[in-house]
Design a protein around this motif. Structure first.
Motif, PDB file in Angstrom:
ATOM      1  N   ARG A  38       0.827  -1.207   0.000  1.00 35.24           N
ATOM      2  CA  ARG A  38       0.000   0.000   0.000  1.00 35.24           C
ATOM      3  C   ARG A  38       0.862   1.258   0.000  1.00 35.24           C
ATOM      4  N   PHE A  39       1.793   1.333   0.935  1.00 32.30           N
ATOM      5  CA  PHE A  39       2.574   2.545   1.135  1.00 32.30           C
ATOM      6  C   PHE A  39       3.463   2.873  -0.064  1.00 32.30           C
ATOM      7  N   PHE A  40       4.131   1.860  -0.602  1.00 27.35           N
ATOM      8  CA  PHE A  40       5.035   2.100  -1.728  1.00 27.35           C
ATOM      9  C   PHE A  40       4.321   2.008  -3.082  1.00 27.35           C
ATOM     10  N   GLU A  41       3.016   1.718  -3.049  1.00 21.41           N
ATOM     11  CA  GLU A  41       2.204   1.615  -4.262  1.00 21.41           C
ATOM     12  C   GLU A  41       2.810   0.624  -5.248  1.00 21.41           C
ATOM     13  N   LEU A  42       3.051  -0.587  -4.749  1.00 23.00           N
ATOM     14  CA  LEU A  42       3.634  -1.642  -5.561  1.00 23.00           C
ATOM     15  C   LEU A  42       2.590  -2.699  -5.883  1.00 23.00           C
ATOM     16  N   THR A  43       2.753  -3.354  -7.006  1.00 22.97           N
ATOM     17  CA  THR A  43       1.918  -4.514  -7.316  1.00 22.97           C
ATOM     18  C   THR A  43       2.479  -5.709  -6.558  1.00 22.97           C
ATOM     19  N   ASP A  44       1.703  -6.772  -6.497  1.00 25.42           N
ATOM     20  CA  ASP A  44       2.210  -7.991  -5.854  1.00 25.42           C
ATOM     21  C   ASP A  44       3.484  -8.484  -6.541  1.00 25.42           C
ATOM     22  N   GLN A  98       5.737  -6.747  -8.165  1.00 22.44           N
ATOM     23  CA  GLN A  98       6.869  -5.875  -7.855  1.00 22.44           C
ATOM     24  C   GLN A  98       7.397  -6.137  -6.446  1.00 22.44           C
ATOM     25  N   LEU A  99       6.498  -6.234  -5.469  1.00 17.22           N
ATOM     26  CA  LEU A  99       6.942  -6.479  -4.098  1.00 17.22           C
ATOM     27  C   LEU A  99       7.504  -7.887  -3.958  1.00 17.22           C
ATOM     28  N   HIS A 100       6.910  -8.838  -4.657  1.00 19.01           N
ATOM     29  CA  HIS A 100       7.420 -10.207  -4.668  1.00 19.01           C
ATOM     30  C   HIS A 100       8.885 -10.220  -5.119  1.00 19.01           C
ATOM     31  N   ALA A 101       9.202  -9.459  -6.144  1.00 15.17           N
ATOM     32  CA  ALA A 101      10.579  -9.410  -6.653  1.00 15.17           C
ATOM     33  C   ALA A 101      11.546  -8.851  -5.621  1.00 15.17           C
ATOM     34  N   VAL A 102      11.064  -7.998  -4.728  1.00 13.80           N
ATOM     35  CA  VAL A 102      11.929  -7.403  -3.703  1.00 13.80           C
ATOM     36  C   VAL A 102      12.137  -8.339  -2.526  1.00 13.80           C
ATOM     37  N   VAL A 103      11.100  -9.035  -2.077  1.00 14.46           N
ATOM     38  CA  VAL A 103      11.180  -9.729  -0.782  1.00 14.46           C
ATOM     39  C   VAL A 103      11.116 -11.250  -0.817  1.00 14.46           C
ATOM     40  N   CYS A 104      10.705 -11.868  -1.920  1.00 18.20           N
ATOM     41  CA  CYS A 104      10.454 -13.311  -1.904  1.00 18.20           C
ATOM     42  C   CYS A 104      11.736 -14.141  -1.957  1.00 18.20           C
ATOM     43  N   HIS A 105      11.719 -15.268  -1.277  1.00 22.69           N
ATOM     44  CA  HIS A 105      12.888 -16.150  -1.203  1.00 22.69           C
ATOM     45  C   HIS A 105      13.164 -16.902  -2.502  1.00 22.69           C
ATOM     46  N   CYS A 106      12.193 -16.988  -3.401  1.00 22.50           N
ATOM     47  CA  CYS A 106      12.382 -17.796  -4.609  1.00 22.50           C
ATOM     48  C   CYS A 106      13.479 -17.230  -5.516  1.00 22.50           C
ATOM     49  N   HIS A 107      13.851 -15.999  -5.322  1.00 23.67           N
ATOM     50  CA  HIS A 107      14.911 -15.386  -6.127  1.00 23.67           C
ATOM     51  C   HIS A 107      16.298 -15.560  -5.515  1.00 23.67           C
ATOM     52  N   VAL A 108      16.353 -15.675  -4.182  1.00 28.50           N
ATOM     53  CA  VAL A 108      17.647 -15.600  -3.504  1.00 28.50           C
ATOM     54  C   VAL A 108      17.871 -16.649  -2.431  1.00 28.50           C
ATOM     55  N   GLY A 109      16.865 -17.383  -2.038  1.00 30.17           N
ATOM     56  CA  GLY A 109      16.996 -18.285  -0.903  1.00 30.17           C
ATOM     57  C   GLY A 109      16.503 -17.610   0.370  1.00 30.17           C
ATOM     58  N   ALA A 153      17.930  -3.459  -2.830  1.00 27.25           N
ATOM     59  CA  ALA A 153      17.885  -2.078  -3.327  1.00 27.25           C
ATOM     60  C   ALA A 153      17.751  -2.062  -4.852  1.00 27.25           C
ATOM     61  N   ILE A 154      18.457  -2.953  -5.518  1.00 28.19           N
ATOM     62  CA  ILE A 154      18.355  -3.040  -6.983  1.00 28.19           C
ATOM     63  C   ILE A 154      16.927  -3.395  -7.387  1.00 28.19           C
ATOM     64  N   GLN A 155      16.302  -4.308  -6.646  1.00 27.60           N
ATOM     65  CA  GLN A 155      14.927  -4.706  -6.950  1.00 27.60           C
ATOM     66  C   GLN A 155      13.949  -3.556  -6.709  1.00 27.60           C
ATOM     67  N   VAL A 156      14.194  -2.774  -5.653  1.00 28.26           N
ATOM     68  CA  VAL A 156      13.340  -1.609  -5.389  1.00 28.26           C
ATOM     69  C   VAL A 156      13.478  -0.610  -6.535  1.00 28.26           C
ATOM     70  N   ARG A 157      14.699  -0.356  -6.951  1.00 25.40           N
ATOM     71  CA  ARG A 157      14.923   0.581  -8.064  1.00 25.40           C
ATOM     72  C   ARG A 157      14.295   0.051  -9.357  1.00 25.40           C
ATOM     73  N   SER A 158      14.325  -1.252  -9.543  1.00 26.05           N
ATOM     74  CA  SER A 158      13.692  -1.851 -10.716  1.00 26.05           C
ATOM     75  C   SER A 158      12.185  -1.614 -10.687  1.00 26.05           C
ATOM     76  N   ALA A 159      11.585  -1.720  -9.513  1.00 20.87           N
ATOM     77  CA  ALA A 159      10.142  -1.480  -9.384  1.00 20.87           C
ATOM     78  C   ALA A 159       9.805  -0.032  -9.720  1.00 20.87           C
ATOM     79  N   MET A 160      10.732   0.881  -9.462  1.00 21.39           N
ATOM     80  CA  MET A 160      10.506   2.290  -9.775  1.00 21.39           C
ATOM     81  C   MET A 160      10.366   2.490 -11.282  1.00 21.39           C
ATOM     82  N   GLY A 161      11.112   1.727 -12.048  1.00 17.79           N
ATOM     83  CA  GLY A 161      11.128   1.915 -13.489  1.00 17.79           C
ATOM     84  C   GLY A 161      10.170   1.034 -14.248  1.00 17.79           C
TER      85      GLY A 161
END
Length: 154
Positions: free
Chosen positions: A91-97, A99-110, A119-127
């Motif tokens: 809600r606060f960052f106005e992200l889609t599921d 976009q937020l999934h790409a920032v926080v989910c373990h399936c990308h990084v363990g 931070a790179i993922q957050v910046r990616s969501a910006m663009g």
């Protein structure tokens, strides 16, 4: 007029510091900057956000996650960030599921991720706004057949 420090003023009055409202881009930029302060810091990832029901996902939180970094910041809290849950960050960052999934989910990084990677993922969501693939993926995720499958897991 007597000069008083902020601490002295707190003794006699409730002092609230207000900041001008940040735009979505400014909030995301600030979050990325917070993560970049210590890029090697290990942060906890959220397990399987894409498999959680909407209610569970919105309430999900993880100690020492990228969302915890955002919530620890007094500026973002003053801007209206209420807690470090997945739903509040969305809600606060106005992200889609997605976009937020790409920032926080373990399936990308363990189980853990570096703050610099987050931070790179957050910046990616910006663009990602307006990009065809992200809009298409978001539209497909809302097709009735996928909503039925999501509800079937509940």
């Amino acid at each position: 007029m007597k000069h008083q420090t902020l601490e002295e003023l707190h003794e006699v009055a409730k002092v609230e510091v207000s900041f001008p409202a940040m735009t979505r881009g400014q909030r995301l930029e600030h979050w990325a900057m917070l993560l970049e302060r210590n890029p090697e810091r290990c942060l906890a990832a959220f397990p399987g956000t894409e498999y959680m029901t909407l209610d569970v996902r919105d309430k999900a939180r993880s100690l020492d996650s990228a969302l915890s970094v955002a919530f620890a910041d007094p500026i973002l809290r003053a801007q209206g960030l209420k807690n470090d849950t997945y739903g509040e960050a969305k809600r606060f960052f106005e992200l889609t599921d997605w976009q937020l999934h790409a920032v926080v989910c373990h399936c990308h990084v363990g189980g853990t991720m570096k703050a610099g990677w987050a931070a790179i993922q957050v910046r990616s969501a910006m663009g990602m706004e307006g990009k065809l693939f992200s809009r298409l993926r978001e539209a497909i995720a809302h097709w009735p057949v996928f909503r039925v499958l999501t509800h079937a897991r509940e």
